[in-house]
Design an enzyme around this catalytic site. Structure first.
Site, PDB file in Angstrom:
ATOM      1  N   ALA A  14     -13.398 -14.112   2.988  1.00  0.00           N
ATOM      2  CA  ALA A  14     -12.892 -15.426   3.397  1.00  0.00           C
ATOM      3  C   ALA A  14     -11.390 -15.351   3.646  1.00  0.00           C
ATOM      4  CB  ALA A  14     -13.212 -16.463   2.310  1.00  0.00           C
ATOM      5  N   LYS A  36      -5.283 -10.427  -6.343  1.00  0.00           N
ATOM      6  CA  LYS A  36      -5.147 -10.356  -7.807  1.00  0.00           C
ATOM      7  C   LYS A  36      -5.041  -8.897  -8.285  1.00  0.00           C
ATOM      8  CE  LYS A  36      -7.596 -12.086 -11.886  1.00  0.00           C
ATOM      9  NZ  LYS A  36      -8.729 -12.909 -12.329  1.00  0.00           N
ATOM     10  N   ASN A  43     -15.087  -9.656  -4.914  1.00  0.00           N
ATOM     11  CA  ASN A  43     -16.541  -9.843  -4.971  1.00  0.00           C
ATOM     12  C   ASN A  43     -17.193  -9.338  -3.690  1.00  0.00           C
ATOM     13  OD1 ASN A  43     -16.980 -10.950  -7.459  1.00  0.00           O
ATOM     14  ND2 ASN A  43     -17.649 -12.953  -6.709  1.00  0.00           N
ATOM     15  N   ALA A  47     -20.839  -6.755  -2.499  1.00  0.00           N
ATOM     16  CA  ALA A  47     -22.037  -7.238  -1.785  1.00  0.00           C
ATOM     17  C   ALA A  47     -22.743  -6.055  -1.141  1.00  0.00           C
ATOM     18  CB  ALA A  47     -21.636  -8.263  -0.729  1.00  0.00           C
ATOM     19  N   GLU A 116     -34.825 -10.487   3.133  1.00  0.00           N
ATOM     20  CA  GLU A 116     -34.574 -10.683   1.700  1.00  0.00           C
ATOM     21  C   GLU A 116     -35.328 -11.924   1.250  1.00  0.00           C
ATOM     22  OE1 GLU A 116     -30.373 -10.537   0.796  1.00  0.00           O
ATOM     23  OE2 GLU A 116     -30.156  -8.572   1.698  1.00  0.00           O
ATOM     24  N   ASP A 216     -10.622 -18.326 -10.979  1.00  0.00           N
ATOM     25  CA  ASP A 216      -9.237 -18.818 -10.951  1.00  0.00           C
ATOM     26  C   ASP A 216      -9.032 -19.964  -9.947  1.00  0.00           C
ATOM     27  OD1 ASP A 216      -8.750 -16.667 -12.728  1.00  0.00           O
ATOM     28  OD2 ASP A 216      -8.439 -15.320 -11.032  1.00  0.00           O
ATOM     29  N   HIS A 237     -28.731 -13.161 -10.227  1.00  0.00           N
ATOM     30  CA  HIS A 237     -29.447 -12.210  -9.362  1.00  0.00           C
ATOM     31  C   HIS A 237     -30.591 -11.636 -10.191  1.00  0.00           C
ATOM     32  CE1 HIS A 237     -30.402  -9.011  -6.612  1.00  0.00           C
ATOM     33  NE2 HIS A 237     -29.551  -9.517  -5.742  1.00  0.00           N
ATOM     34  N   ARG A 284     -34.507 -16.543  -5.093  1.00  0.00           N
ATOM     35  CA  ARG A 284     -33.874 -15.954  -6.276  1.00  0.00           C
ATOM     36  C   ARG A 284     -34.074 -16.741  -7.562  1.00  0.00           C
ATOM     37  NH1 ARG A 284     -28.254 -13.525  -4.091  1.00  0.00           N
ATOM     38  NH2 ARG A 284     -29.385 -12.013  -2.853  1.00  0.00           N
ATOM     39  N   HIS A 345     -24.508 -14.070 -10.869  1.00  0.00           N
ATOM     40  CA  HIS A 345     -24.182 -13.420  -9.599  1.00  0.00           C
ATOM     41  C   HIS A 345     -23.322 -14.283  -8.683  1.00  0.00           C
ATOM     42  CE1 HIS A 345     -24.839 -10.726  -6.236  1.00  0.00           C
ATOM     43  NE2 HIS A 345     -25.397 -11.683  -5.510  1.00  0.00           N
ATOM     44  N   ARG A 380     -28.577 -20.773  -3.507  1.00  0.00           N
ATOM     45  CA  ARG A 380     -28.190 -20.115  -2.247  1.00  0.00           C
ATOM     46  C   ARG A 380     -29.284 -19.179  -1.737  1.00  0.00           C
ATOM     47  NH1 ARG A 380     -25.636 -15.054  -1.175  1.00  0.00           N
ATOM     48  NH2 ARG A 380     -25.614 -14.676  -3.420  1.00  0.00           N
TER      49      ARG A 380
HETATM   50  C1  SIN Z   1     -28.034  -8.429  -2.627  1.00  0.00           C
HETATM   51  O1  SIN Z   1     -27.820  -7.454  -1.928  1.00  0.00           O
HETATM   52  O2  SIN Z   1     -29.083  -8.603  -3.221  1.00  0.00           O
HETATM   53  C2  SIN Z   1     -26.947  -9.458  -2.781  1.00  0.00           C
HETATM   54  C3  SIN Z   1     -26.758 -10.186  -1.529  1.00  0.00           C
HETATM   55  C4  SIN Z   1     -26.434 -11.606  -1.795  1.00  0.00           C
HETATM   56  O3  SIN Z   1     -26.026 -11.943  -2.911  1.00  0.00           O
HETATM   57  O4  SIN Z   1     -26.640 -12.424  -0.905  1.00  0.00           O
END
Ligand code: SIN
Length: 529
Positions: A14, A36, A43, A47, A116, A216, A237, A284, A345, A380
């Site tokens: 971002a 930081k 993060n 990924a 996924e 933060d 996750h 998830r 996660h 999400r």
């Molecule tokens: C993953 O690879 O499982 C994480 C991807 C995500 O958090 O969208």
């Protein structure tokens, strides 16, 4: 004191994509990126999976991606936001390719698209199982080519600098940074500030997030009085590698299940069909709850991911990082079941923003995981977060560039500026307090919750917050103390939001068997007025 036009706090996807876009649109403006730790310590770099985008309208449709996102989010998503993110995805992928990101291609030379959990089609672009770090490397290379971007690494943002008008309105004038290596405060005055500080997984005991993910941005925004929302929706996750004592937890990408991996219990039975007809590829929240429930049933430390039926060479080529990590622990995915557990996660909520990434504070934007855009609702959809960060960074840039020249630079000296900076005299005490917060949150505000435990947790967190507030008032400033303060702020925001959300939805799940004890009268007793 430093004066810049735009201050970007955070160097994940971002922050970097916003900085690059503003730098190109406004070459005469000065942009400062405060990281930081190192630029790549984000993060985003963790990924694995990828970025969801509808690129092949012959096999997929925007409507399907919209519906998958809404369904995963338990229909609590903002439909207008979902639509704009899904429809702007192809343009944002074009940006990434122009910045040098080489997504994996199929034999025909088109993007290789994976699946996924919760996705009805294959639509995840990826770079093997190293998507995040590949993006970070490409974007940070681009950064080096822009002469109007300065990057300060190891600069921790202590607080936003806020100007309070007589009419009650608040304006952001920059931020106070701590140069961690030099142990010096740096006051940055900026016309516009972007919070892109990532997640807060460190609020929990087991997390896939790096050690710097201490919430933060959300904590700073909350202290400044910005609107914060949906903090109860913490995504666990389902498949972090079970490796006790190792922090952070290593992620076994959901793409592994998209590739054919199957979840099994210790007896070898594929249990996911008991919970959802989509089996191992359910959303998830469903999969994490099912794993946790099976672990409780069996009093087991983990469940297992089975890829032994897949071609081992093809698996290794697709998932080199995961294969290597498993092998380093003596687990060969070709022949062994991979032990997995859920781990904190992703925070679906955060600093509330509008469709231009504007917060409720003038001249303060927020993007990425620290922001709540309305895309994720109560849960999400996998691989929607990198996309969201790109779309909202682009929109924030459009808004910034439209008004930058009309904003004055105003130097405001924050109260913190008078406090001396020194490493803590008793770091172990801060570590213990941090661990206590993490343990309490994992035990009582995790995948399964009860209102009784949430009320009790709130009481203890408030005591800890008072203790830490006293320390903040009496001790010199240090990174560790500020992080602990931020973790407690975020923990309380999560618990408060969870208490206010009285019914189970998405990631906020009130387990009926944990609910047997609390009675309304008992709750009233624990709940401070
Ligand atoms: C993953 O690879 O499982 C994480 C991807 C995500 O958090 O969208």
């Amino acid at each position: 004191m430093k004066e810049v036009d735009v201050l970007v706090i955070g160097s994940g996807i971002a922050g970097l994509s916003y900085a690059l876009k503003v730098a190109d649109r406004q070459p005469d403006k000065k942009i400062l990126v405060a990281a930081k730790a190192g630029v790549l310590d984000t993060n985003t770099s963790f990924a694995q999976g990828g970025i969801a985008a509808v690129l092949d309208l012959a096999t997929d449709s925007y409507q399907k991606h919209i519906e998958d996102t809404m369904e995963a989010g338990a229909w609590l998503c903002d439909p207008a936001v979902v639509e704009l993110v899904v429809k702007e995805a192809p343009d944002r992928i074009t940006d990434l390719v122009a910045w040098g990101v080489s997504f994996d291609l199929n034999a025909g030379g088109d993007f290789h698209l994976c699946k996924e959990g919760g996705h009805s089609e294959n639509r995840i672009l990826h770079v093997k199982d190293q998507t995040g770090v590949s993006l970070e490397k490409a974007l940070s290379q681009q950064l080096k080519q822009r002469t109007n971007i300065e990057v300060l690494t190891h600069h921790f943002a202590i607080d936003l600098i806020i100007d309070e008008a007589k009419d009650g309105g608040t304006t952001c004038r920059g931020a106070l940074l701590l140069n961690v290596k030099a142990q010096e405060l740096v006051r940055v005055t900026a016309r516009v500030t972007l919070l892109a500080t990532g997640g807060a997984g460190q609020v929990y005991h087991a997390t896939t997030n790096p050690v710097i993910a201490t919430g933060d941005g959300v904590a700073m925004a909350s202290r400044a009085g910005a609107a914060i929302e949906h903090m109860e929706f913490v995504q666990f996750h389902p498949t972090a590698l079970f490796n006790p004592g190792h922090k952070p937890s290593f992620l076994v990408s959901e793409a592994v299940r998209g590739y054919g991996g199957i979840l099994r219990n210790s007896a070898g039975r594929a249990f996911m069909e008991d919970y959802d007809p989509r089996g191992s590829l359910a959303c998830r929240d469903v999969v994490a709850r099912a794993i946790e429930a099976e672990m409780k049933k069996e009093a087991a430390h983990s469940m297992f991911l089975d890829v032994t039926h897949l071609d081992p060479d093809a698996f290794q080529a697709h998932f080199p990082t995961i294969t290597q990590r498993c092998k380093s622990l003596g687990i060969d995915p070709a022949t062994d079941l991979v032990p997995v557990v859920p781990a904190a996660h992703y925070f679906c909520g955060g600093v509330k923003v509008d469709t231009q990434a504007r917060t409720s504070i003038e001249n303060l934007y927020a993007c990425g995981e620290c922001a709540s855009t309305g895309l994720h609702g109560a849960n999400r959809l996998a691989s929607n977060s990198l996309l969201e960060a790109l779309v909202f960074a682009h929109r924030a840039c459009e808004d910034t560039c439209g008004k930058l020249t009309n904003i004055d630079l105003v130097d405001v000296v924050p109260a913190w500026f008078a406090i001396p900076v020194r490493p803590p005299e008793n770091p172990a005490q801060l570590d213990w307090l941090r661990e206590e917060v993490q343990t309490l949150m994992s035990s009582n505000a995790g995948i399964f919750r009860s209102r009784k435990e949430l009320f009790e947790l709130r009481g203890r967190l408030k005591q800890l917050a008072d203790e830490v507030e006293m320390m903040v008032g009496l001790s010199p400033l240090s990174l560790q103390l500020c992080e602990l303060d931020n973790l407690l702020t975020v923990a309380l925001l999560v618990v408060e939001a969870a208490i206010n959300r009285k019914e189970s939805i998405g990631l906020h799940y009130l387990a009926p068997d944990l609910e047997s004890t609390p009675q309304p009268a008992a709750l009233a007793e624990v709940e401070p007025t």
